[in-house]
Write an enzyme that holds these catalytic residues in place. Structure first.
Site, short mmCIF file in Angstrom:
data_model
loop_
_atom_site.label_atom_id
_atom_site.label_comp_id
_atom_site.label_asym_id
_atom_site.label_seq_id
_atom_site.Cartn_x
_atom_site.Cartn_y
_atom_site.Cartn_z
CD GLU A 40 -39.61 52.11 53.48
OE1 GLU A 40 -40.52 52.35 52.65
OE2 GLU A 40 -38.64 52.84 53.65
CG HIS A 62 -42.87 51.78 49.61
ND1 HIS A 62 -42.48 53.08 49.40
CD2 HIS A 62 -42.76 51.18 48.40
CE1 HIS A 62 -42.15 53.26 48.13
NE2 HIS A 62 -42.31 52.12 47.49
CB SER A 105 -38.24 58.42 45.85
OG SER A 105 -39.39 57.90 46.49
CG HIS A 114 -43.05 57.69 47.36
ND1 HIS A 114 -44.35 57.51 47.75
CD2 HIS A 114 -42.30 56.91 48.18
CE1 HIS A 114 -44.39 56.66 48.78
NE2 HIS A 114 -43.16 56.28 49.05
#
Ligand code: DAL
Ligand code: ZN
Length: 264
Positions: A236, A239, A177, A179
């Protein structure tokens, strides 16, 4: 006894004064979130959910994509152009060294960890929020940095609740990810503060503003519509990934995704 009573009254008054200032929103030049019991309880619940549930090994091994994809480690984990996707992963222990708390409003139930980003990205996102707010665009952060472990639980919970196919299209496998890089942030607009982001965000005035302006602050919509085969994820619009202003501008102008930009 009287002295004890006096001291108690003084201590009580001081505590009440602190709480009053704390809740009043007066800027003390320190970044402390306003006390909100619901938010605290909901964060605690979410944290417990993450920590208590052990994602069984079989769930992680259930992903067909990952069985068939050749995976390497991210070449340049600390670079703002680091490529993290279904083929490139971080090791389990990778934590960026310069995570800071992002000073933006967050949707209610966001755990502490997910309010963090790497310093450069955090500063850029704060500028983006400032500019949005001046144009009456109300955004909230919902998820910034996520550790390997948090991602593992998120992936597991998504597989359990939505099935493997959905998870593969929307949630990165642990280690895979963006993230975990500390360079990504998911956003919501005011109509969905309490909900998860949906592709509808792209059609809201907040989503449109983000699409039009994010690059000026060094961010790209990392998973755009029409590039699903290259990115490996569905659209998305929420994001954002920080890549720096120069790269973001070029990526936007040429209609590329990060995979194409890096090869280009
Ligand atoms: N939603 C993106 C793909 C992630 O989980 O990193
Ligand atoms: Zn995201």
């Amino acid at each position: 006894v009287k002295k004890l009573l006096d001291n108690t009254i003084i201590a009580g008054t001081v505590i009440m004064l602190i709480l009053a200032i704390y809740n009043s929103g007066i800027d003390l030049k320190i970044s402390i979130p306003k006390f909100n019991l619901n938010s605290v309880l909901s964060n605690a619940r979410r944290h417990i959910t993450y920590r208590q549930r052990e994602a069984p090994k079989e769930v992680e091994d259930s992903s067909e994509t990952f069985k068939s994809t050749t995976v390497s480690f991210v070449h340049n984990p600390t670079d703002t152009l680091a490529l993290v996707n279904k083929s490139y992963r971080f090791n389990e222990g990778y934590v960026p060294g310069d995570l800071v708390r992002v000073n933006i409003p967050f949707a209610g139930s966001v755990i502490w960890e997910e309010r963090l980003m790497r310093r450069e990205a955090a500063e850029a996102l704060e500028k983006l929020f400032e500019s949005a707010s001046k144009q009456n665009i109300q955004l909230r952060g919902i998820s910034g940095y996520r550790s390997y472990e948090t991602q593992r639980h998120l992936y597991y919970l998504t597989v359990r609740n939505m099935g493997v196919e959905y998870a593969e299209n929307y949630v990165a496998y642990p280690g895979h990810s963006e993230h975990q890089s500390g360079l990504a942030m998911d956003l919501v607009g005011p109509v969905s503060y309490s909900q998860l982001s949906t592709s509808d965000f792209g059609n809201t005035k907040e989503g449109k503003w983000v699409e039009k302006n994010a690059h000026s602050f060094g961010f790209i919509i990392r998973y755009p519509e029409g590039k699903e085969k290259i990115t490996g994820y569905n659209y998305e619009p929420w994001h954002l990934r920080y890549v720096g202003i120069e790269a973001a501008r070029e990526i936007k102008e040429k209609g590329l995704v990060l995979e194409e930009y890096i090869e280009w």
